[in-house]
Write an enzyme that holds these catalytic residues in place. Structure first.
Site, short mmCIF file in Angstrom:
data_model
loop_
_atom_site.label_atom_id
_atom_site.label_comp_id
_atom_site.label_asym_id
_atom_site.label_seq_id
_atom_site.Cartn_x
_atom_site.Cartn_y
_atom_site.Cartn_z
N LYS A 32 0.88 -1.17 0.00
CA LYS A 32 0.00 0.00 0.00
C LYS A 32 0.91 1.22 0.00
O LYS A 32 1.51 1.56 1.03
CB LYS A 32 -0.88 -0.01 1.26
CG LYS A 32 -1.78 1.22 1.40
CD LYS A 32 -3.05 1.06 0.61
CE LYS A 32 -4.01 2.21 0.94
NZ LYS A 32 -5.32 2.01 0.28
N GLU A 97 -2.06 -1.84 -3.87
CA GLU A 97 -3.41 -1.32 -3.66
C GLU A 97 -3.42 0.20 -3.65
O GLU A 97 -2.67 0.84 -2.91
CB GLU A 97 -4.00 -1.82 -2.34
CG GLU A 97 -5.44 -1.37 -2.14
CD GLU A 97 -6.03 -1.77 -0.80
OE1 GLU A 97 -7.12 -1.30 -0.48
OE2 GLU A 97 -5.37 -2.53 -0.06
N GLY A 98 -4.27 0.78 -4.48
CA GLY A 98 -4.45 2.22 -4.49
C GLY A 98 -5.32 2.67 -3.34
O GLY A 98 -5.55 1.93 -2.37
N ALA A 99 -5.84 3.89 -3.44
CA ALA A 99 -6.72 4.44 -2.41
C ALA A 99 -8.00 4.91 -3.07
O ALA A 99 -7.96 5.68 -4.03
CB ALA A 99 -6.04 5.60 -1.68
N PRO A 184 -18.47 -12.18 -2.21
CA PRO A 184 -19.62 -11.79 -1.39
C PRO A 184 -19.15 -11.15 -0.09
O PRO A 184 -17.98 -11.28 0.30
CB PRO A 184 -20.33 -13.12 -1.13
CG PRO A 184 -19.23 -14.14 -1.19
CD PRO A 184 -18.27 -13.64 -2.23
#
Length: 207
Positions: A32, A97-99, A184
């Protein structure tokens, strides 16, 4: 492909849980680059909890305020320097992972999508299954492609019925993207339940 980026069509849609699922299913490392908000569990901490054996690289920036990175950085009195956002080296695939969404600003003149393009990695788009997802998903796909980003596929997050299934179909058809699967809402959300849910995904050739 040795690495992928995970972005979302919006914030709070389950992107981090999806990223954790991909880390576990692909045997990947996790990074991140910019964490905004430190009071609650960080995204890196969530990955470590959900994929206990994963290698989690430290963030380049840890910002106190839970806000857009450009504003959180301003509040903290720092400037996000793209030179500090070089991909961490290591063995095996990497999930970055972006934001929030793809057009969240990192600074006054740089969006996450611009950074994705600079990295040159394929992008997985996390899309919610709820009403409005067609518009949000297709706009995200267009924004990424306008910057030259390759799209590895779309992963849907949430419950589904007839209407949601049709939304998924038309997004993939009109966006000309691969459907990776649907995650889910898991209750309880545990390493075991997440790993089981990811078994339904089509990840062949993703990395």
């Amino acid at each position: 492909m040795k690495s992928i980026i995970v972005t979302g069509t919006d914030t709070g849609i389950g992107k981090t849980v999806l990223a954790a699922g991909l880390v576990g299913a692909l045997g990947a490392r996790y990074w991140k680059p910019v964490q905004s908000g430190l009071e609650d569990e960080t995204d890196s901490e969530a990955i470590a909890r959900l994929v206990p054996n994963a290698l989690v690289h430290p963030e380049a920036y840890r910002l106190i305020t839970p806000a857009s990175p450009h504003w959180a950085a301003r509040i903290d009195g720092v400037e996000i320097d793209p030179a500090r956002l070089s991909l961490p080296q290591g063995d095996g695939p990497l999930v970055v992972e972006g934001a929030g969404g793809a057009l969240v600003p990192l600074s006054e003149n740089r969006l996450y999508a611009d950074q994705f393009a600079a990295w040159g990695l394929p992008v997985v788009v996390a899309a919610r299954t709820q009403l409005g997802t067609i518009n949000h998903s297709l706009m995200t796909i267009e924004a990424l492609r306008a910057r030259g980003c390759a799209i590895a596929g779309v992963a849907f997050v949430g419950e589904t019925g007839e209407a949601e299934a049709e939304s998924e179909r038309i997004i993939c058809a009109m966006g000309k993207v691969r459907r990776l699967g649907r995650l889910p809402r898991l209750d309880p959300l545990t390493p075991a339940s997440l790993a089981t849910a990811m078994e339904a995904f089509d990840l062949e050739g993703l990395v």
